[in-house]
Design a protein around this motif. Structure first.
Motif, short mmCIF file in Angstrom:
data_model
loop_
_atom_site.label_atom_id
_atom_site.label_comp_id
_atom_site.label_asym_id
_atom_site.label_seq_id
_atom_site.Cartn_x
_atom_site.Cartn_y
_atom_site.Cartn_z
N ASN A 199 -7.05 37.99 -7.49
CA ASN A 199 -6.89 37.76 -6.05
C ASN A 199 -8.06 38.43 -5.34
O ASN A 199 -8.06 39.65 -5.14
CB ASN A 199 -5.56 38.34 -5.57
N PRO A 200 -9.08 37.67 -4.93
CA PRO A 200 -10.25 38.27 -4.29
C PRO A 200 -9.97 38.77 -2.88
O PRO A 200 -10.75 39.54 -2.33
CB PRO A 200 -11.26 37.11 -4.26
N LEU A 201 -8.84 38.36 -2.30
CA LEU A 201 -8.49 38.78 -0.95
C LEU A 201 -7.92 40.19 -0.95
O LEU A 201 -8.04 40.92 0.03
CB LEU A 201 -7.49 37.80 -0.35
N THR B 204 -9.25 43.66 4.62
CA THR B 204 -10.44 43.97 5.41
C THR B 204 -11.60 44.39 4.51
O THR B 204 -12.73 43.92 4.65
CB THR B 204 -10.15 45.09 6.43
N ILE B 205 -11.30 45.26 3.56
CA ILE B 205 -12.33 45.73 2.63
C ILE B 205 -12.93 44.58 1.82
O ILE B 205 -14.15 44.43 1.73
CB ILE B 205 -11.75 46.80 1.68
N ALA C 98 -7.51 39.93 12.53
CA ALA C 98 -8.38 41.08 12.72
C ALA C 98 -7.66 42.27 13.34
O ALA C 98 -6.79 42.11 14.20
CB ALA C 98 -9.56 40.67 13.61
N PRO C 99 -8.01 43.50 12.91
CA PRO C 99 -7.48 44.71 13.53
C PRO C 99 -7.84 44.77 15.02
O PRO C 99 -8.75 44.07 15.48
CB PRO C 99 -8.16 45.84 12.75
N TRP D 112 -13.32 38.66 9.32
CA TRP D 112 -11.90 38.34 9.31
C TRP D 112 -11.66 36.85 9.56
O TRP D 112 -12.20 36.26 10.49
CB TRP D 112 -11.13 39.17 10.33
N HIS D 113 -10.82 36.25 8.71
CA HIS D 113 -10.51 34.82 8.76
C HIS D 113 -8.99 34.68 8.85
O HIS D 113 -8.27 35.08 7.94
CB HIS D 113 -11.05 34.13 7.51
#
Length: 344
Positions: free
Chosen positions: A15-17, A183-184, A283-284, A293-294
């Motif tokens: 999971n790349p997310l 986010t990272i 997004a934060p 952020w998507h």
């Protein structure tokens, strides 16, 4: 290797997310089940329940009377998980605790006690989306709020404390674990490629067309390649929208359409009011810049084999890493079959 080979043998998917792995064991779907079965959660037809704390005009615990609301209704949670005035701190070597302040709100989707998102008209779902956007912008602008988590727990199986269709909004002082991981990973990808991770992922998914469930003008509903839950899905915006606050009216209507189609598809899978936990990741709101952020929305339904047999996250899943029995591709085929039947 052809994807069909993965449908026959145990393997791991990345999971790349989130930067995590899931174990896929397709052969385990054939094992006999003599474990726990759940009560089938039938669809409610009651429009008003005099004993419901969320119905219009009823009294909530604590004595507050709900207004006779006609559309979406938002109020501060009477039993919030976060408090706005607590300040504590403790630190002693490996023992660290810090206060977490925030705001918790309840969003009633409709005055109708039995009307879930799957049964609502697109225009009415759009009103929910509008309120989500308003809450994101309003709470996110408050001092000390770094993240606004919008979510829904649907059904008793997911721990929903009240059957009246509703969701919640928790605005937190810090960014919670899951969006913090995303986010990272998204930032690392964006800094390397100059594009959002989910833009490239979605481009590849549309090209392969192996896990796409629903496609609208502005959104795609798919079963992620790395899905953990049996019928997990994700709604992804076709362009890299960072949050609800920048969606135009056409996109909000289309998002409402995607929500309606997906939840109707879920209900049709086992002919039941389909339980799930779902939430928007965006997004934060801590004042930082987040071009990576998507916008996307996760759906995590627990059902596995039928309306009464669920997936349990226990044993290896808790101590090692998540594991699933049926492949994401098989789940997609079953969801697509239902979707095609409801749009005929």
């Amino acid at each position: 290797m052809n994807i069909s080979r993965l449908n026959e043998t145990s393997h791991r998917r990345y999971n790349p997310l989130a930067g995590e792995w899931v174990l896929v064991s397709p052969h385990r779907a054939r094992r006999p089940w003599q474990g726990k079965t759940e009560k089938k959660e039938d669809k409610s037809s009651v429009q008003y329940d005099p004993g419901c704390y969320l119905c219009p005009g009823n009294e909530r615990v604590g004595g507050v009377i709900n207004p006779d609301y006609k559309e979406v209704y938002v109020f501060d949670n009477d039993f919030p998980a976060l408090l706005s005035d607590e300040q504590v701190s403790f630190e002693d070597d490996l023992f660290t605790a810090k206060s977490e302040k925030g705001i918790c709100r309840v969003v009633c989707f409709s005055p109708d006690h039995g009307l879930t998102l799957s049964q609502m008209a697109i225009d009415d779902i759009k009103k929910v989306v509008d309120v989500w956007a308003e809450q994101y912008m309003m709470l996110g602008a408050k001092p000390g709020i770094s993240y606004v988590q919008i979510f829904e727990n649907r059904g008793e199986m997911m721990g929903c404390s009240n059957p009246h269709p509703h969701g919640q909004v928790w605005a937190t002082e810090t960014v919670p674990n899951e969006p913090a991981k995303e986010t990272i990973m998204q930032r690392q990808y964006f800094e390397k490629h100059g594009r959002t991770l989910l833009s490239d992922y979605l481009t590849q998914e549309l090209k392969k067309d192996e896990r796409i469930v629903i496609e609208t003008d502005h959104f795609v509903v798919l079963v992620p390649f790395w899905a953990v839950w049996p019928f997990e899905t994700m709604i992804i915006s076709k362009i890299a929208i960072p949050h609800l606050g920048v969606m135009n009216e056409e996109e909000k209507v289309d998002f409402a359409k995607a929500l309606g189609l997906l939840t109707r598809t879920y209900d049709g899978l086992f002919d039941v009011s389909f339980p799930y936990s779902a939430g928007i990741h965006q997004a934060p709101t801590d004042g930082g810049e987040y071009p990576e952020w998507h916008f996307h929305m996760h759906f995590y339904p627990p059902l596995l084999r039928s309306a009464t047999v669920r997936k349990f996250m226990v044993g290896f899943e808790m101590l090692g890493n998540p594991q699933r029995d049926i492949t994401p591709e098989e789940s997609t085929q079953r969801l697509v079959s239902v979707y095609q039947s409801i749009i005929k």
